[in-house]
Scaffold this active site. Structure first.
Site, PDB file in Angstrom:
ATOM      1  N   HIS A  66      24.176 -19.995  13.934  1.00 35.64           N
ATOM      2  CA  HIS A  66      23.251 -18.956  13.449  1.00 35.64           C
ATOM      3  C   HIS A  66      23.054 -19.116  11.948  1.00 35.64           C
ATOM      4  O   HIS A  66      23.976 -18.897  11.157  1.00 35.64           O
ATOM      5  CB  HIS A  66      23.785 -17.561  13.760  1.00 35.64           C
ATOM      6  CG  HIS A  66      22.882 -16.459  13.284  1.00 35.64           C
ATOM      7  ND1 HIS A  66      21.676 -16.188  13.877  1.00 35.64           N
ATOM      8  CD2 HIS A  66      22.998 -15.571  12.258  1.00 35.64           C
ATOM      9  CE1 HIS A  66      21.088 -15.172  13.254  1.00 35.64           C
ATOM     10  NE2 HIS A  66      21.873 -14.793  12.260  1.00 35.64           N
ATOM     11  N   GLU A 142      11.237 -15.887  14.639  1.00 36.71           N
ATOM     12  CA  GLU A 142      11.638 -14.493  14.478  1.00 36.71           C
ATOM     13  C   GLU A 142      10.441 -13.564  14.611  1.00 36.71           C
ATOM     14  O   GLU A 142       9.413 -13.754  13.949  1.00 36.71           O
ATOM     15  CB  GLU A 142      12.309 -14.288  13.120  1.00 36.71           C
ATOM     16  CG  GLU A 142      12.927 -12.916  12.955  1.00 36.71           C
ATOM     17  CD  GLU A 142      13.818 -12.833  11.736  1.00 36.71           C
ATOM     18  OE1 GLU A 142      14.974 -12.403  11.880  1.00 36.71           O
ATOM     19  OE2 GLU A 142      13.369 -13.217  10.625  1.00 36.71           O
ATOM     20  N   HIS A 181      13.928  -9.787  16.293  1.00 38.06           N
ATOM     21  CA  HIS A 181      14.840  -9.712  15.149  1.00 38.06           C
ATOM     22  C   HIS A 181      16.120  -8.932  15.434  1.00 38.06           C
ATOM     23  O   HIS A 181      17.223  -9.459  15.309  1.00 38.06           O
ATOM     24  CB  HIS A 181      14.123  -9.100  13.940  1.00 38.06           C
ATOM     25  CG  HIS A 181      15.034  -8.763  12.814  1.00 38.06           C
ATOM     26  ND1 HIS A 181      15.401  -7.458  12.512  1.00 38.06           N
ATOM     27  CD2 HIS A 181      15.688  -9.546  11.934  1.00 38.06           C
ATOM     28  CE1 HIS A 181      16.217  -7.462  11.471  1.00 38.06           C
ATOM     29  NE2 HIS A 181      16.412  -8.715  11.108  1.00 38.06           N
ATOM     30  N   HIS A 208      19.855 -10.086  16.727  1.00 38.97           N
ATOM     31  CA  HIS A 208      20.881  -9.431  15.926  1.00 38.97           C
ATOM     32  C   HIS A 208      21.203  -8.083  16.580  1.00 38.97           C
ATOM     33  O   HIS A 208      20.298  -7.250  16.763  1.00 38.97           O
ATOM     34  CB  HIS A 208      20.383  -9.167  14.503  1.00 38.97           C
ATOM     35  CG  HIS A 208      20.012 -10.414  13.747  1.00 38.97           C
ATOM     36  ND1 HIS A 208      18.791 -11.042  13.892  1.00 38.97           N
ATOM     37  CD2 HIS A 208      20.701 -11.137  12.824  1.00 38.97           C
ATOM     38  CE1 HIS A 208      18.734 -12.096  13.094  1.00 38.97           C
ATOM     39  NE2 HIS A 208      19.884 -12.183  12.430  1.00 38.97           N
ATOM     40  N   GLU A 211      25.355  -5.042  14.232  1.00 38.99           N
ATOM     41  CA  GLU A 211      25.976  -5.699  13.084  1.00 38.99           C
ATOM     42  C   GLU A 211      26.796  -4.709  12.266  1.00 38.99           C
ATOM     43  O   GLU A 211      27.925  -4.998  11.883  1.00 38.99           O
ATOM     44  CB  GLU A 211      24.875  -6.333  12.230  1.00 38.99           C
ATOM     45  CG  GLU A 211      25.370  -7.178  11.086  1.00 38.99           C
ATOM     46  CD  GLU A 211      24.249  -7.990  10.450  1.00 38.99           C
ATOM     47  OE1 GLU A 211      24.519  -8.680   9.450  1.00 38.99           O
ATOM     48  OE2 GLU A 211      23.098  -7.953  10.948  1.00 38.99           O
TER      49      GLU A 211
END
Length: 384
Positions: A66, A142, A181, A208, A211
């Site tokens: 990544h 993305e 995204h 993602h 996080e």
């Protein structure tokens, strides 16, 4: 006169098969592997071999699963995630582009990574990577659009780009992928469209997910610092508008993606720090791979990745550096060292396997095997 074979030894040997071996070694004769296994056995079977201490690891090269190469001209900053996005990523977007990607690719090549999974924001960068990168892996386009009213338009333009770029794929280069995204920056309508399209076309995906703790708070309550930051960045859209439902206790980013059918496309889930046990089970049951970025998690105040829980659930973990803006460097060996430091209770062999086998599975690569009869590669001796 025939030269003696060399016995390279290290704390950890990973042959590309099974579990890495403690105190292992490889006997090399000329440029060919004669044997690989526990050091004691090799020492007994090859008493004539000249022993050379190689360091901590002998293994096929790791994969950087990544990255954000096009952010390689950013300066590193450590801030809470919900501040880092507007103050670093958005504020510095003029630095994001082809020059950054070229700088980043050079860094990846210097690091010796076997492959990479790169998130691409600029069309020019995507075209250049697909036609120029000598590092294999996946370039994920993305997509970011939280407004459900523009979902169809965004999807149509995305599909048109993808179909044009697929003609640029070449053997030994990067394959094309998709990256909606994040769980909270793509509308529910667009997520469904992208996941169905990726599944039908066989496009690998990265997302993602969870996080920072503020993301978990956003899904549970619709409030918190991330929700406040989003309200400033996308005025006029509520969290419920984006998600297509009200936030609720017990709702997580993973359960939300599962309800949309996104997990059926088996995306790779990146970060996955602030998860519940149910989230981990859902990822395991869906067959999703997970990428952790230990340095970025630390610098963005995200918390500690619950690696042992993923291992217990049978989830394949990989390692990525993220961008230089949050991870400092694009050298996956630096990430491996950070993982050893930040997860002192974890068997270090798991980190090595994740960097090699896990990363290869993320990008669809093949791990070379270190076994009798195979060609020896000096890159198997990892730097300290």
């Amino acid at each position: 006169m025939t030269s003696l074979p060399t016995l390279y030894t290290a704390d950890i040997l990973y042959t590309g098969m099974g579990l890495p071996i403690r105190d292992g070694g490889v006997v090399v004769s000329g440029q060919t592997v004669a044997a690989a296994g526990p050091r004691a056995e090799l020492r007994a079977n090859y008493p004539q071999a000249q022993e050379v201490r190689a360091g901590r690891v002998i293994s096929p090269p790791p994969v950087n699963a990544h990255t954000h190469l096009d952010m390689s001209l950013y300066e590193f900053q450590s801030l809470p995630y919900f501040e880092w996005i507007p103050q670093v990523v958005i504020a510095g977007r003029a630095r994001r582009g082809l020059e950054g990607a070229q700088t980043g690719l050079e860094a990846i090549q210097r690091s010796g990574a076997a492959a990479m999974g790169d998130i691409v924001w600029h069309p020019e960068v995507m075209e250049w990577l697909l036609t120029h990168s000598q590092v294999p892996g996946v370039a994920y386009w993305e997509v970011l659009d939280p407004n459900p009213a523009t979902a169809a338009q965004t999807f149509a333009s995305t599909r048109e780009r993808i179909e044009g770029w697929r003609e640029l794929e070449r053997p030994g280069g990067l394959r094309l992928g998709l990256s909606p995204h994040a769980s909270h920056t793509v509308s529910h309508r667009l997520f469904r469209m992208l996941a169905e399209y990726a599944g039908a076309e066989g496009l690998p995906m990265q997302i993602h997910v969870l996080e920072h703790p503020s993301e978990a708070e956003l899904f549970a309550t619709g409030a918190g610092p991330l929700a406040e930051s989003m309200a400033r960045m996308v005025p006029g859209l509520s969290v419920a508008d984006i998600l297509g439902r009200e936030p609720a206790q017990g709702l997580t980013a993973v359960s939300y993606l599962e309800s949309l059918g996104v997990l059926q496309a088996r995306p790779t889930l990146v970060h996955m720090v602030n998860v519940t046990s149910a989230d981990i089970r859902a990822a395991a049951q869906a067959g999703c791979l997970v990428v952790t970025c230990p340095r970025s998690n630390r610098h963005l105040h995200c918390g500690t990745f619950p690696w042992a829980e993923y291992a217990a659930a049978g989830v394949e973990v990989a390692l990525g550096t993220d961008s230089v803006a949050s991870g400092e460097t694009l050298d996956v060996h630096d990430e491996i060292g950070a993982a050893w430091t930040l997860h002192p209770g974890l068997d270090p062999r798991q980190v090595v396997r994740a960097a090699v086998k896990g990363g290869s599975r993320v990008v669809g690569g093949r791990v070379p095997l270190i076994r009798r009869g195979e060609v020896w590669n000096a890159a198997y001796l990892w730097p300290e």
